[in-house]
Design a protein around this motif. Structure first.
Motif, PDB file in Angstrom:
ATOM      1  N   VAL A 228       4.485   7.966 -17.040  1.00 56.32           N
ATOM      2  CA  VAL A 228       5.387   6.841 -17.273  1.00 56.32           C
ATOM      3  C   VAL A 228       6.789   7.186 -16.788  1.00 56.32           C
ATOM      4  O   VAL A 228       7.466   6.369 -16.147  1.00 56.32           O
ATOM      5  N   ALA A 229       7.233   8.400 -17.085  1.00 57.55           N
ATOM      6  CA  ALA A 229       8.577   8.824 -16.690  1.00 57.55           C
ATOM      7  C   ALA A 229       8.750   8.833 -15.172  1.00 57.55           C
ATOM      8  O   ALA A 229       9.841   8.574 -14.655  1.00 57.55           O
ATOM      9  N   ALA A 230       7.665   9.121 -14.454  1.00 56.44           N
ATOM     10  CA  ALA A 230       7.743   9.230 -12.990  1.00 56.44           C
ATOM     11  C   ALA A 230       7.401   7.929 -12.260  1.00 56.44           C
ATOM     12  O   ALA A 230       7.584   7.833 -11.045  1.00 56.44           O
ATOM     13  N   ALA A 231       6.952   6.930 -13.006  1.00 51.49           N
ATOM     14  CA  ALA A 231       6.468   5.695 -12.385  1.00 51.49           C
ATOM     15  C   ALA A 231       7.598   4.848 -11.821  1.00 51.49           C
ATOM     16  O   ALA A 231       8.711   4.837 -12.345  1.00 51.49           O
ATOM     17  N   ALA A 232       7.278   4.110 -10.769  1.00 55.29           N
ATOM     18  CA  ALA A 232       8.248   3.180 -10.182  1.00 55.29           C
ATOM     19  C   ALA A 232       8.406   1.952 -11.065  1.00 55.29           C
ATOM     20  O   ALA A 232       9.473   1.338 -11.104  1.00 55.29           O
TER      21      ALA A 232
END
Length: 357
Positions: A228-232
């Protein structure tokens, strides 16, 4: 209840009547002795008993249906075991707790009446007529049994309504004159959306009864949080990973440790973000893994609501400060033996449709 109006005098019906044995106190016995800066005063057993029973009746009409007939003899912890309320862990019974609260209220009412003239408060002829009317209505609306059980006389009812009216008028006057200015800096609210992956397991389905997940299961949740933290697209990924999501607003001027609902590590992380930015994974012990997205560093709507709340708190604080100042010059002494004789053994319900003002 609207301020500057007479409090409602409810109509009562009795639930049960229990025989009382022993030497009954006299109505004229002194329960509360008052030293008002050298001036002696008192509140009698008859009046104090009525105030306690009247307030018991007001509580009974709300709590009796949820708590059951043993409510008053139970502790808060026992009551919470049969309701959704949280436990305070206190060994004090609900009766003792309620009576303590009523005692404090009686002190506040007495103080307000004694100092009313200092702040330009007095009862108008309309106030007095309303009090007399409400007292008569109270006496006529209740059965002889209910009147006896609550310990009412027309004089007691009038006295109580007068005290309460003074209290509300003094409160209203002091709060209206208080400095309730709230600056934008004091009230500013930032709002973020969080995705939470809880590390609390369902203990009812756990063979060990342990409420904490295994290290392996925690690692899986952390991996989800990292995605989630890395998602666009924060929202899309949080939904895909089945995170618990919600929004939260906090006061930017406050220390993160002072936030009452959200862990300080989450607030501290939020303080570093600008609009649209997403945090790294934030691990909170005994809670889980958070990922947050800053939505508004200045949430205008939330800030407006916070201003109202802070202004109200400042008005209340000003009132309490003045009341405490006055209270320092008045000493109240409680006759504990007589006070203990006031028991909430008999219960009340409210006669439908008979509430008066």
């Amino acid at each position: 209840m609207n301020r500057n109006k007479v409090v409602a005098a409810i109509a009562l019906t009795t639930v049960a009547c229990t025989a009382v044995t022993g030497c009954a106190p006299k109505a004229t016995d002194t329960v509360i002795t008052i030293d008002n800066n050298g001036k002696k005063d008192k509140l009698t057993y008859g009046y104090v008993n009525f105030v306690c029973k009247y307030n018991q009746a007001r509580i009974d009409q709300v709590d009796l249906q949820y708590m059951g007939k043993d409510y008053w003899s139970q502790t808060a912890q026992q009551s919470s075991s049969s309701s959704s309320q949280s436990s305070s862990g206190s060994s004090e019974t609900n009766e003792e707790s309620a009576k303590d609260y009523i005692y404090q209220n009686m002190q506040g009412q007495y103080i307000a009446k004694q100092h009313a003239s200092e702040v330009g408060v007095k009862l108008t002829s309309d106030d007095k007529k309303a009090i007399e009317k409400a007292a008569k209505k109270f006496m006529s609306s209740n059965s002889d049994t209910a009147i006896k059980q609550v310990g009412a006389t027309e004089e007691y009812v009038e006295d109580y309504l007068e005290y309460e009216t003074y209290y509300e008028k003094v409160r209203g006057k002091l709060e209206s004159e208080a400095d309730d200015t709230v600056t934008d800096k004091e009230a500013n609210q930032s709002t973020f959306t969080y995705a939470l992956f809880s590390t609390k397991s369902d203990s009812s389905s756990s063979a060990s009864g342990d409420s904490e997940m295994s290290a392996k299961d925690k690692a899986k949740l952390k991996a989800k949080a990292e995605k989630v933290a890395a998602a666009a697209d924060f929202d899309k990924e949080a939904k895909a990973e089945k995170a618990d999501t919600s929004t939260y607003s906090y006061t930017t001027a406050e220390d993160p440790a002072d936030d009452e609902a959200m862990d300080e590590k989450v607030i501290a992380a939020a303080q570093k973000l600008q609009n649209g930015e997403v945090s790294d994974v934030i691990e909170v012990k005994d809670r889980g893994y958070y990922v947050i997205r800053m939505d508004k560093t200045h949430d205008e709507s939330a800030t407006k609501d916070k201003k109202k709340s802070l202004a109200s708190q400042k008005r209340e604080a000003a009132f309490n400060k003045q009341m405490n100042t006055w209270k320092k010059k008045i000493r109240f002494t409680l006759d504990k033996k007589l006070w203990k004789q006031i028991k909430f053994t008999d219960l009340f319900t409210t006669a439908s449709g008979n509430a008066t003002r």
